[in-house]
Design an enzyme around this catalytic site. Structure first.
Site, mmCIF file in Angstrom:
data_model
loop_
_atom_site.group_PDB
_atom_site.id
_atom_site.type_symbol
_atom_site.label_atom_id
_atom_site.label_comp_id
_atom_site.label_asym_id
_atom_site.label_seq_id
_atom_site.Cartn_x
_atom_site.Cartn_y
_atom_site.Cartn_z
ATOM 1 N N HIS A 38 -27.289 87.716 -45.391
ATOM 2 C CA HIS A 38 -26.225 86.873 -46.007
ATOM 3 C C HIS A 38 -25.712 87.618 -46.800
ATOM 4 O O HIS A 38 -24.733 87.873 -47.400
ATOM 5 C CB HIS A 38 -25.944 85.556 -45.290
ATOM 6 C CG HIS A 38 -25.720 85.598 -44.254
ATOM 7 N ND1 HIS A 38 -25.042 86.095 -43.421
ATOM 8 C CD2 HIS A 38 -26.028 84.274 -42.881
ATOM 9 C CE1 HIS A 38 -24.715 85.787 -41.467
ATOM 10 N NE2 HIS A 38 -25.759 84.901 -42.136
ATOM 11 N N CYS A 85 -26.038 82.813 -35.512
ATOM 12 C CA CYS A 85 -25.775 82.980 -36.582
ATOM 13 C C CYS A 85 -24.577 82.446 -36.141
ATOM 14 O O CYS A 85 -23.893 82.686 -35.139
ATOM 15 C CB CYS A 85 -25.295 84.437 -37.116
ATOM 16 S SG CYS A 85 -24.892 84.887 -38.303
ATOM 17 N N LEU A 86 -23.758 81.366 -37.355
ATOM 18 C CA LEU A 86 -22.444 81.044 -36.966
ATOM 19 C C LEU A 86 -21.381 82.304 -36.583
ATOM 20 O O LEU A 86 -20.394 82.636 -36.345
ATOM 21 C CB LEU A 86 -22.150 80.078 -37.682
ATOM 22 C CG LEU A 86 -22.159 79.625 -37.572
ATOM 23 C CD1 LEU A 86 -21.990 77.899 -38.463
ATOM 24 C CD2 LEU A 86 -22.070 78.353 -36.540
ATOM 25 N N HIS A 132 -33.275 83.814 -43.586
ATOM 26 C CA HIS A 132 -31.707 84.623 -42.553
ATOM 27 C C HIS A 132 -30.506 84.311 -43.999
ATOM 28 O O HIS A 132 -29.359 85.212 -43.904
ATOM 29 C CB HIS A 132 -31.103 83.830 -41.550
ATOM 30 C CG HIS A 132 -30.963 83.470 -40.917
ATOM 31 N ND1 HIS A 132 -30.263 84.226 -39.208
ATOM 32 C CD2 HIS A 132 -28.644 83.399 -41.008
ATOM 33 C CE1 HIS A 132 -28.715 84.648 -38.945
ATOM 34 N NE2 HIS A 132 -28.210 83.865 -40.206
ATOM 35 N N GLU A 133 -30.384 83.115 -43.897
ATOM 36 C CA GLU A 133 -29.584 82.559 -44.927
ATOM 37 C C GLU A 133 -29.076 83.517 -46.439
ATOM 38 O O GLU A 133 -28.273 84.403 -46.697
ATOM 39 C CB GLU A 133 -29.356 81.596 -45.152
ATOM 40 C CG GLU A 133 -29.207 80.510 -44.221
ATOM 41 C CD GLU A 133 -28.078 80.735 -43.531
ATOM 42 O OE1 GLU A 133 -27.080 81.354 -43.700
ATOM 43 O OE2 GLU A 133 -27.981 80.308 -42.078
ATOM 44 N N GLN A 141 -20.207 84.063 -45.274
ATOM 45 C CA GLN A 141 -19.611 83.188 -44.159
ATOM 46 C C GLN A 141 -17.821 82.773 -44.240
ATOM 47 O O GLN A 141 -17.406 83.168 -42.801
ATOM 48 C CB GLN A 141 -20.450 83.109 -43.729
ATOM 49 C CG GLN A 141 -21.957 83.506 -43.066
ATOM 50 C CD GLN A 141 -22.766 82.771 -42.369
ATOM 51 O OE1 GLN A 141 -23.501 82.010 -43.330
ATOM 52 N NE2 GLN A 141 -23.151 83.486 -41.404
ATOM 53 N N GLY A 184 -27.296 75.905 -41.070
ATOM 54 C CA GLY A 184 -27.909 77.032 -42.181
ATOM 55 C C GLY A 184 -25.792 77.993 -41.984
ATOM 56 O O GLY A 184 -25.770 78.310 -41.798
#
Ligand code: ZN
Length: 169
Positions: free
Chosen positions: A140, A94-95, A136-137, A51, A46
């Site tokens: 963000h 997480c990236l 989670h996304e 990000q 995701g």
């Protein structure tokens, strides 16, 4: 399509609240194409626009397994309309928090309204890992990272590690 740079914590941009997309046009579709390519390359399941430094309410996801056909999901202006009281725990990564993982508890089911790649209104019902990933996304988009759910001590330790990693690059 082009690869974009993924921002990592600590970075103040990651803490911004993202704005609604007015119209799903070619600019937004190009953004989503770039995000998907960047996410596959990382690799991740995701990615939110913020990000890569774009503070718009756009998310891409793909939970298909390595040996399965790719099944990208594009969510513009996602809005959670239901969250179950029943919770489940998954180890999240997480990236934007490279190398960091922690078990986080979230609603095991959620429903989300959104606009798809073509700007059509859609609703999805997510359970299990899918539900966790969507939440989670969407976090963000509101400037929230999963480390915000950890104890202050754990969170501080992770941010320290990430700051060090950045300096050594
Ligand atoms: Zn993330």
């Amino acid at each position: 399509m082009s690869l974009r740079k993924i921002l990592t914590e600590p970075n103040l941009i990651l803490r911004k609240k993202c704005i609604l997309v007015e119209k799903v046009n070619d600019e937004i579709r190009t953004l989503m194409d770039d995000m998907l390519e960047t996410m596959y390359e990382a690799p991740g399941i995701g990615l939110a626009a913020i990000q890569i430094g774009v503070t718009k309410r756009v998310i891409v996801m793909d939970l298909s397994k390595h040996d399965q056909k790719k099944s990208p999901l594009y969510l513009v202006n996602p809005k959670i309309t239901f969250k179950s009281d029943l919770k489940s725990k998954y180890e999240e990564g997480c990236l934007s928090l490279p190398g960091q993982f922690a078990e986080i508890e979230r609603s095991s089911e959620c429903h989300v309204n959104f606009l798809d790649y073509n700007g059509n209104k859609k609703e999805l019902k997510a359970t299990g890992l899918f539900s966790t990933c969507v939440q989670h996304e969407i976090d963000h988009l509101n400037g929230i990272l999963f480390i915000d759910y950890l104890s202050k001590l754990k969170k501080t330790m992770i941010i320290k590690k990430l700051t060090k990693q950045k300096k050594s690059l």
